[in-house]
Scaffold this motif. Structure first.
Motif, mmCIF file in Angstrom:
data_model
loop_
_atom_site.group_PDB
_atom_site.id
_atom_site.type_symbol
_atom_site.label_atom_id
_atom_site.label_comp_id
_atom_site.label_asym_id
_atom_site.label_seq_id
_atom_site.Cartn_x
_atom_site.Cartn_y
_atom_site.Cartn_z
ATOM 1 N N SER A 139 0.853 -1.186 0.000
ATOM 2 C CA SER A 139 0.000 0.000 0.000
ATOM 3 C C SER A 139 0.887 1.233 0.000
ATOM 4 O O SER A 139 1.770 1.374 0.860
ATOM 5 C CB SER A 139 -0.891 0.015 1.245
ATOM 6 N N ILE A 140 0.640 2.118 -0.976
ATOM 7 C CA ILE A 140 1.378 3.376 -1.081
ATOM 8 C C ILE A 140 0.373 4.501 -1.350
ATOM 9 O O ILE A 140 -0.784 4.243 -1.688
ATOM 10 C CB ILE A 140 2.462 3.342 -2.195
ATOM 11 N N THR A 141 0.827 5.726 -1.232
ATOM 12 C CA THR A 141 -0.039 6.876 -1.472
ATOM 13 C C THR A 141 -0.148 7.157 -2.966
ATOM 14 O O THR A 141 0.862 7.200 -3.679
ATOM 15 C CB THR A 141 0.497 8.119 -0.739
ATOM 16 N N LEU A 142 -1.380 7.337 -3.408
ATOM 17 C CA LEU A 142 -1.688 7.630 -4.805
ATOM 18 C C LEU A 142 -0.900 8.841 -5.303
ATOM 19 O O LEU A 142 -0.816 9.861 -4.620
ATOM 20 C CB LEU A 142 -3.188 7.899 -4.948
ATOM 21 N N GLY A 143 -0.318 8.696 -6.495
ATOM 22 C CA GLY A 143 0.343 9.811 -7.158
ATOM 23 C C GLY A 143 1.755 10.098 -6.712
ATOM 24 O O GLY A 143 2.345 11.095 -7.134
ATOM 25 N N THR A 144 2.335 9.240 -5.878
ATOM 26 C CA THR A 144 3.692 9.516 -5.380
ATOM 27 C C THR A 144 4.783 8.878 -6.230
ATOM 28 O O THR A 144 5.963 9.139 -5.981
ATOM 29 C CB THR A 144 3.852 9.060 -3.911
ATOM 30 N N ASN A 145 4.393 8.062 -7.216
ATOM 31 C CA ASN A 145 5.397 7.398 -8.054
ATOM 32 C C ASN A 145 4.965 7.360 -9.502
ATOM 33 O O ASN A 145 3.775 7.309 -9.811
ATOM 34 C CB ASN A 145 5.647 5.968 -7.563
ATOM 35 N N VAL A 195 -2.418 10.348 11.449
ATOM 36 C CA VAL A 195 -2.326 11.506 10.563
ATOM 37 C C VAL A 195 -2.398 11.024 9.118
ATOM 38 O O VAL A 195 -1.686 10.094 8.732
ATOM 39 C CB VAL A 195 -0.996 12.279 10.794
ATOM 40 N N THR A 196 -3.248 11.672 8.299
ATOM 41 C CA THR A 196 -3.352 11.280 6.895
ATOM 42 C C THR A 196 -2.097 11.686 6.138
ATOM 43 O O THR A 196 -1.361 12.589 6.555
ATOM 44 C CB THR A 196 -4.559 11.949 6.205
ATOM 45 N N GLN A 197 -1.893 11.036 5.013
ATOM 46 C CA GLN A 197 -0.765 11.399 4.160
ATOM 47 C C GLN A 197 -0.950 12.805 3.591
ATOM 48 O O GLN A 197 0.013 13.534 3.411
ATOM 49 C CB GLN A 197 -0.598 10.378 3.032
ATOM 50 N N TYR A 233 2.359 -12.971 -7.945
ATOM 51 C CA TYR A 233 1.973 -11.581 -8.164
ATOM 52 C C TYR A 233 2.640 -10.607 -7.213
ATOM 53 O O TYR A 233 2.880 -10.912 -6.051
ATOM 54 C CB TYR A 233 0.456 -11.432 -8.029
ATOM 55 N N VAL A 234 2.891 -9.393 -7.739
ATOM 56 C CA VAL A 234 3.316 -8.242 -6.952
ATOM 57 C C VAL A 234 2.283 -7.162 -7.249
ATOM 58 O O VAL A 234 2.062 -6.812 -8.407
ATOM 59 C CB VAL A 234 4.731 -7.760 -7.347
ATOM 60 N N ALA A 235 1.630 -6.649 -6.205
ATOM 61 C CA ALA A 235 0.574 -5.651 -6.392
ATOM 62 C C ALA A 235 0.892 -4.392 -5.606
ATOM 63 O O ALA A 235 1.243 -4.455 -4.423
ATOM 64 C CB ALA A 235 -0.764 -6.224 -5.923
ATOM 65 N N LEU A 236 0.770 -3.256 -6.279
ATOM 66 C CA LEU A 236 0.879 -1.955 -5.620
ATOM 67 C C LEU A 236 -0.525 -1.383 -5.517
ATOM 68 O O LEU A 236 -1.197 -1.184 -6.528
ATOM 69 C CB LEU A 236 1.772 -1.010 -6.432
ATOM 70 N N TYR A 237 -0.969 -1.147 -4.297
ATOM 71 C CA TYR A 237 -2.272 -0.533 -4.059
ATOM 72 C C TYR A 237 -2.045 0.938 -3.757
ATOM 73 O O TYR A 237 -1.401 1.277 -2.763
ATOM 74 C CB TYR A 237 -2.989 -1.200 -2.887
ATOM 75 N N GLU A 238 -2.556 1.800 -4.614
ATOM 76 C CA GLU A 238 -2.396 3.237 -4.432
ATOM 77 C C GLU A 238 -3.642 3.804 -3.759
ATOM 78 O O GLU A 238 -4.729 3.752 -4.321
ATOM 79 C CB GLU A 238 -2.148 3.919 -5.771
ATOM 80 N N LEU A 239 -3.449 4.339 -2.563
ATOM 81 C CA LEU A 239 -4.547 4.854 -1.759
ATOM 82 C C LEU A 239 -4.500 6.376 -1.705
ATOM 83 O O LEU A 239 -3.426 6.971 -1.581
ATOM 84 C CB LEU A 239 -4.457 4.275 -0.348
ATOM 85 N N GLU A 290 8.799 3.977 -12.209
ATOM 86 C CA GLU A 290 9.250 3.611 -10.868
ATOM 87 C C GLU A 290 8.502 2.381 -10.362
ATOM 88 O O GLU A 290 9.102 1.460 -9.793
ATOM 89 C CB GLU A 290 9.051 4.784 -9.902
ATOM 90 N N LYS A 291 7.198 2.354 -10.592
ATOM 91 C CA LYS A 291 6.393 1.215 -10.147
ATOM 92 C C LYS A 291 6.774 -0.052 -10.907
ATOM 93 O O LYS A 291 6.892 -1.134 -10.303
ATOM 94 C CB LYS A 291 4.906 1.535 -10.291
ATOM 95 N N ALA A 292 7.004 0.066 -12.202
ATOM 96 C CA ALA A 292 7.416 -1.100 -13.000
ATOM 97 C C ALA A 292 8.765 -1.636 -12.514
ATOM 98 O O ALA A 292 8.959 -2.857 -12.418
ATOM 99 C CB ALA A 292 7.479 -0.742 -14.483
ATOM 100 N N ALA A 293 9.691 -0.739 -12.201
ATOM 101 C CA ALA A 293 11.004 -1.167 -11.693
ATOM 102 C C ALA A 293 10.845 -1.901 -10.372
ATOM 103 O O ALA A 293 11.459 -2.955 -10.157
ATOM 104 C CB ALA A 293 11.930 0.039 -11.532
ATOM 105 N N PHE A 294 10.010 -1.369 -9.471
ATOM 106 C CA PHE A 294 9.805 -2.039 -8.191
ATOM 107 C C PHE A 294 9.217 -3.433 -8.393
ATOM 108 O O PHE A 294 9.678 -4.395 -7.780
ATOM 109 C CB PHE A 294 8.908 -1.223 -7.254
ATOM 110 N N ILE A 295 8.198 -3.544 -9.232
ATOM 111 C CA ILE A 295 7.560 -4.839 -9.457
ATOM 112 C C ILE A 295 8.566 -5.853 -9.995
ATOM 113 O O ILE A 295 8.624 -6.995 -9.532
ATOM 114 C CB ILE A 295 6.328 -4.690 -10.379
ATOM 115 N N GLU A 296 9.380 -5.442 -10.945
ATOM 116 C CA GLU A 296 10.408 -6.340 -11.499
ATOM 117 C C GLU A 296 11.422 -6.748 -10.430
ATOM 118 O O GLU A 296 11.724 -7.930 -10.257
ATOM 119 C CB GLU A 296 11.130 -5.667 -12.662
ATOM 120 N N HIS A 297 11.939 -5.767 -9.694
ATOM 121 C CA HIS A 297 12.968 -6.050 -8.696
ATOM 122 C C HIS A 297 12.410 -6.855 -7.517
ATOM 123 O O HIS A 297 13.099 -7.726 -6.969
ATOM 124 C CB HIS A 297 13.609 -4.756 -8.200
#
Length: 134
Positions: A70-76, A120-122, A104-110, A80-87
């Protein structure tokens, strides 16, 4: 401030491998997605191998795995996301050995309004743009 959940079909995974995998993924989040390691949480969920199915069959000689972050929407960026998924996939393969045909590798953008830590919210953590009004 990513939250990471790694579900692994191996309840006997050694503590050393668990720690190494947590360190690998935390390091990749810092390197590829510029996330702060001191607020990255990794949760390992070890499940029995006989409960893991790919294509309706149990993978033979392979360790099932699913990585969710889980990551914050719009921060990458997409790159960058493709590189993380591959690595991250490579790190899972290195630490766990043979993986099944679907791992599977999943990035959930919240949204930053709906995601935060320590109460505290992001969105509230984001530095205020001097041109914005309160």
């Amino acid at each position: 401030m990513p939250f990471v959940r790694i579900t692994i079909a191996d309840p006997e995974l050694s503590p050393d491998t668990q720690a190494a995998l947590a360190a690998d993924i935390t390091g990749l989040l810092e390197k590829d997605l510029f996330k702060e390691p001191e607020v990255t949480v990794v949760h390992l969920n070890l499940v029995p191998a006989d409960r893991w199915f790919v294509g309706a069959t149990r993978p033979a000689q392979a360790t099932g795995v699913h990585l969710e972050v889980s990551i914050t929407l719009g921060t990458n960026t997409s790159q960058e996301k493709a590189a993380f998924i591959e690595h991250a996939y490579d790190a899972l393969n290195t630490r766990l050995g043979t993986l099944p045909g679907a791992a599977y590798v999943a990035l959930y953008e919240l949204d930053g309004e709906s995601y935060g830590y320590n109460g505290v919210t992001q969105l509230a953590r984001r530095p205020m743009d001097p041109t914005e009004k309160d």
